[in-house]
Design a protein around this motif. Structure first.
Motif, PDB file in Angstrom:
ATOM      1  N   ALA A  23       0.805  -1.217   0.000  1.00 52.08           N
ATOM      2  CA  ALA A  23       0.000   0.000   0.000  1.00 52.08           C
ATOM      3  C   ALA A  23       0.842   1.272   0.000  1.00 52.08           C
ATOM      4  CB  ALA A  23      -0.946  -0.001   1.197  1.00 52.08           C
ATOM      5  N   ALA A  24       2.080   1.198   0.488  1.00 51.59           N
ATOM      6  CA  ALA A  24       2.898   2.398   0.576  1.00 51.59           C
ATOM      7  C   ALA A  24       3.148   3.033  -0.786  1.00 51.59           C
ATOM      8  CB  ALA A  24       4.226   2.068   1.246  1.00 51.59           C
ATOM      9  N   GLN A  25       3.148   2.241  -1.869  1.00 52.89           N
ATOM     10  CA  GLN A  25       3.408   2.802  -3.194  1.00 52.89           C
ATOM     11  C   GLN A  25       2.140   3.273  -3.894  1.00 52.89           C
ATOM     12  OE1 GLN A  25       5.805   0.307  -5.644  1.00 52.89           O
ATOM     13  NE2 GLN A  25       7.450   0.204  -4.170  1.00 52.89           N
ATOM     14  N   ALA A  26       0.971   2.973  -3.343  1.00 55.30           N
ATOM     15  CA  ALA A  26      -0.277   3.390  -3.961  1.00 55.30           C
ATOM     16  C   ALA A  26      -0.515   4.865  -3.662  1.00 55.30           C
ATOM     17  CB  ALA A  26      -1.422   2.541  -3.431  1.00 55.30           C
ATOM     18  N   GLN A  27      -0.980   5.604  -4.653  1.00 55.16           N
ATOM     19  CA  GLN A  27      -1.251   7.027  -4.498  1.00 55.16           C
ATOM     20  C   GLN A  27      -2.588   7.325  -5.143  1.00 55.16           C
ATOM     21  OE1 GLN A  27       2.043   8.754  -6.530  1.00 55.16           O
ATOM     22  NE2 GLN A  27       3.527   8.094  -5.029  1.00 55.16           N
ATOM     23  N   GLY A  28      -3.614   7.457  -4.318  1.00 55.93           N
ATOM     24  CA  GLY A  28      -4.955   7.661  -4.826  1.00 55.93           C
ATOM     25  C   GLY A  28      -5.240   9.094  -5.207  1.00 55.93           C
TER      26      GLY A  28
END
Length: 167
Positions: A23-28
């Motif tokens: 999740a750390a690399q996800a950018q919504g």
């Protein structure tokens, strides 16, 4: 047979909303966050399907997504306890689903499946070769337009609206 038909979309949505291991690399994106219903598809050659079967795209602000839709105009056949393997396969093939993480840069969405109906698509998640797909997006008057720029759907467009919004 109806229970398994519900399990896949629900499992996909749960993974998307619950998060992925990376999740750390996800950018919504706040403007994309929420659910979007497919109202039309346009093929790479310009053919428009303005009466598509059901499709739901969900984006979270934390950078996770879930995509589920039935391609084409024909509804999926319902299955019964006595459905043949051929009928089950036809129902399976008439459905697309994947969930994972996404990030936005400008008007480009890059997404990677963590779980997918097609096992080969999720095989590259979080590896060097990855399985990233890109598409451009625009939101105008509450209508989301997506155009795939890579992957098997390159050149395809989808038009979507929020559930409950006239379309």
């Amino acid at each position: 047979m109806k229970a398994p038909a519900l399990i896949t979309p629900l499992a996909v949505l749960c993974v998307a909303l619950g998060g992925s291991p990376d999740a750390a690399q996800a950018q919504g994106s706040p403007e994309l966050a929420g659910g979007w219903i497919v109202t039309s598809w346009t093929s790479p050659d310009g053919e428009v399907n303005s009466e598509p079967q059901r499709g739901l795209f969900v984006f979270t602000e934390t950078g996770h997504y879930s995509i589920s839709y039935i391609p084409g105009s024909d509804p999926r056949a319902e299955l019964s306890e006595s459905s043949t393997e051929a009928e089950q396969l036809a129902a399976y093939n008439a459905f697309v689903a994947n969930s994972g993480r996404y990030r936005v840069a400008g008007n480009v969405i890059t997404y990677e499946a963590y779980v997918a109906k097609f096992p080969n698509y999720m095989a590259g998640f979080m590896t060097e070769e990855g399985n990233a797909v890109t598409m451009t997006y625009a939101i105008e008057d509450g209508i989301l337009t997506l155009e795939w720029t890579s992957g098997n759907s390159a050149g395809r467009k989808a038009t979507l609206r929020r559930p409950g919004q006239p379309g």
